[in-house]
Scaffold this active site. Sequence first.
Site, short mmCIF file in Angstrom:
data_model
loop_
_atom_site.label_atom_id
_atom_site.label_comp_id
_atom_site.label_asym_id
_atom_site.label_seq_id
_atom_site.Cartn_x
_atom_site.Cartn_y
_atom_site.Cartn_z
N GLY A 16 5.16 1.41 4.57
CA GLY A 16 6.47 2.04 4.36
C GLY A 16 7.47 1.14 3.65
O GLY A 16 8.18 1.59 2.72
N HIS A 72 -9.45 1.10 5.00
CA HIS A 72 -8.16 1.31 5.69
C HIS A 72 -8.38 2.26 6.87
O HIS A 72 -9.18 3.21 6.78
CB HIS A 72 -7.13 1.89 4.71
CG HIS A 72 -5.75 1.85 5.28
ND1 HIS A 72 -5.32 2.77 6.20
CD2 HIS A 72 -4.73 0.98 5.10
CE1 HIS A 72 -4.07 2.46 6.56
NE2 HIS A 72 -3.69 1.38 5.91
N GLU A 90 -6.72 4.63 7.94
CA GLU A 90 -6.46 6.04 7.64
C GLU A 90 -7.69 6.68 6.99
O GLU A 90 -7.99 7.85 7.21
CB GLU A 90 -5.20 6.18 6.77
CG GLU A 90 -3.95 5.90 7.61
CD GLU A 90 -2.76 5.37 6.85
OE1 GLU A 90 -2.74 5.41 5.62
OE2 GLU A 90 -1.83 4.89 7.53
N ASN A 125 0.88 -1.18 0.00
CA ASN A 125 0.00 0.00 0.00
C ASN A 125 0.91 1.22 0.00
O ASN A 125 1.51 1.55 1.02
CB ASN A 125 -0.89 -0.03 1.25
CG ASN A 125 -1.73 1.22 1.39
OD1 ASN A 125 -1.76 2.07 0.49
ND2 ASN A 125 -2.40 1.36 2.52
N TRP A 126 1.02 1.84 -1.15
CA TRP A 126 1.96 2.96 -1.28
C TRP A 126 1.41 4.23 -0.66
O TRP A 126 2.13 5.24 -0.57
CB TRP A 126 2.30 3.19 -2.76
CG TRP A 126 3.00 2.04 -3.42
CD1 TRP A 126 3.34 0.83 -2.85
CD2 TRP A 126 3.45 1.97 -4.77
NE1 TRP A 126 3.97 0.03 -3.76
CE2 TRP A 126 4.05 0.70 -4.96
CE3 TRP A 126 3.40 2.85 -5.85
CZ2 TRP A 126 4.60 0.30 -6.18
CZ3 TRP A 126 3.95 2.45 -7.07
CH2 TRP A 126 4.55 1.19 -7.23
N LYS A 127 0.16 4.23 -0.26
CA LYS A 127 -0.47 5.41 0.36
C LYS A 127 -0.25 6.65 -0.53
O LYS A 127 -0.27 6.52 -1.75
CB LYS A 127 0.05 5.60 1.79
CG LYS A 127 -0.09 4.30 2.60
CD LYS A 127 0.11 4.46 4.08
CE LYS A 127 -0.08 3.12 4.76
NZ LYS A 127 0.03 3.19 6.22
N SER A 151 3.75 -1.93 10.33
CA SER A 151 5.20 -1.99 10.57
C SER A 151 5.83 -3.32 10.19
O SER A 151 6.79 -3.77 10.83
CB SER A 151 5.52 -1.63 12.03
OG SER A 151 5.15 -0.29 12.28
N GLY A 180 2.91 2.44 10.77
CA GLY A 180 3.89 3.52 10.63
C GLY A 180 4.61 3.88 11.91
O GLY A 180 5.25 4.93 11.97
N GLU A 202 -4.99 -4.80 10.68
CA GLU A 202 -3.98 -3.76 10.84
C GLU A 202 -4.26 -2.99 12.13
O GLU A 202 -5.09 -2.07 12.13
CB GLU A 202 -4.03 -2.77 9.66
CG GLU A 202 -3.73 -3.40 8.32
CD GLU A 202 -3.20 -2.37 7.33
OE1 GLU A 202 -2.15 -2.63 6.76
OE2 GLU A 202 -3.82 -1.31 7.17
P1 13P Z 1 3.24 0.51 7.60
O1 13P Z 1 3.77 -0.80 7.00
O2 13P Z 1 3.93 1.71 7.08
O3 13P Z 1 3.15 0.42 9.07
O4 13P Z 1 1.72 0.64 7.05
C1 13P Z 1 0.87 -0.44 7.13
C2 13P Z 1 -0.37 -0.12 6.41
O5 13P Z 1 -1.14 0.73 6.81
C3 13P Z 1 -0.64 -0.85 5.16
O6 13P Z 1 -1.92 -0.63 4.70
#
Ligand code: 13P
Length: 246
Positions: free
Chosen positions: A231, A95, A97, A8-10, A209, A171, A165
């Site tokens: 990340g 998600h 976020e 997931n490149w966000k 993470s 993150g 998650e």
């Molecule tokens: P990180 O791997 O950066 O913690 O993010 C996880 C995530 O939200 C994947 O959707």
Amino acid sequence: MRPLIAGNWKMNTLRSEATALVAGLMEQRAERDPGCDMLVCPPFVTLRPVAEVIEGSPIALGAQDCHAEGSGAHTGDISAAMLADAGCKCVIVGHSERRADHRESDSLVVSKAIVAHENDLTAVICVGETLAQRESEETLSIVETQVSQSVPDGATAENTVVAYEPVWAIGTGLTPTIDQISEVHDYMRALLVARFPDRAEFRLLYGGSMNPGNAREILAVDNVNGGLVGGASLKVEDFWAICTSV
Ligand code: 13P
């Protein structure tokens, strides 16, 4: 069940970075099969450039969200049909976020999963507790509510993946213990078996993470069928190292 490692490149990568990232992954993938399915989920505007690079390769394309309705007057939104048309096979919905930034509820998330299915997209449905919920021992009840309300009745192992998650692990460099991950994944499996007794072979991903240093141990847990990586999916070496950890 073949594991799935999804990136997931966000809200990261400009076009040149996105195409370079996926080209690097393709070079690795051309040399060997890591033993998992690979999925990359770039931002909307880089879907097409990435689709052109991965065309014909075993790396699949996904998006990070879609609108809950099929089309219409929704300024700034993107439909599931547009994603399929752009070459996507999957879409992440719910998600944390988006649940936080856009106040997305389980009822909205389930509508998004349904419209994804109607457009032949696999919905990667995300669930997970906040730190406050973990500390007040509400993790399993939060996960139960989110899984039961965000996964639609039409879900099958082909059209649905569920990702656990924990919000506090995203993150932050923090991860739950292996026992905590195992507890939640076994619980999600039990919920899905109870609800879909004839089709409960859903892939259950862990996200939060995940990195080359912890992936092997996490991916070895029963009922962890892959990872949703943030990340560490932005670097070819790290994402590939996670893929080869399955
Ligand atoms: P990180 O791997 O950066 O913690 O993010 C996880 C995530 O939200 C994947 O959707």
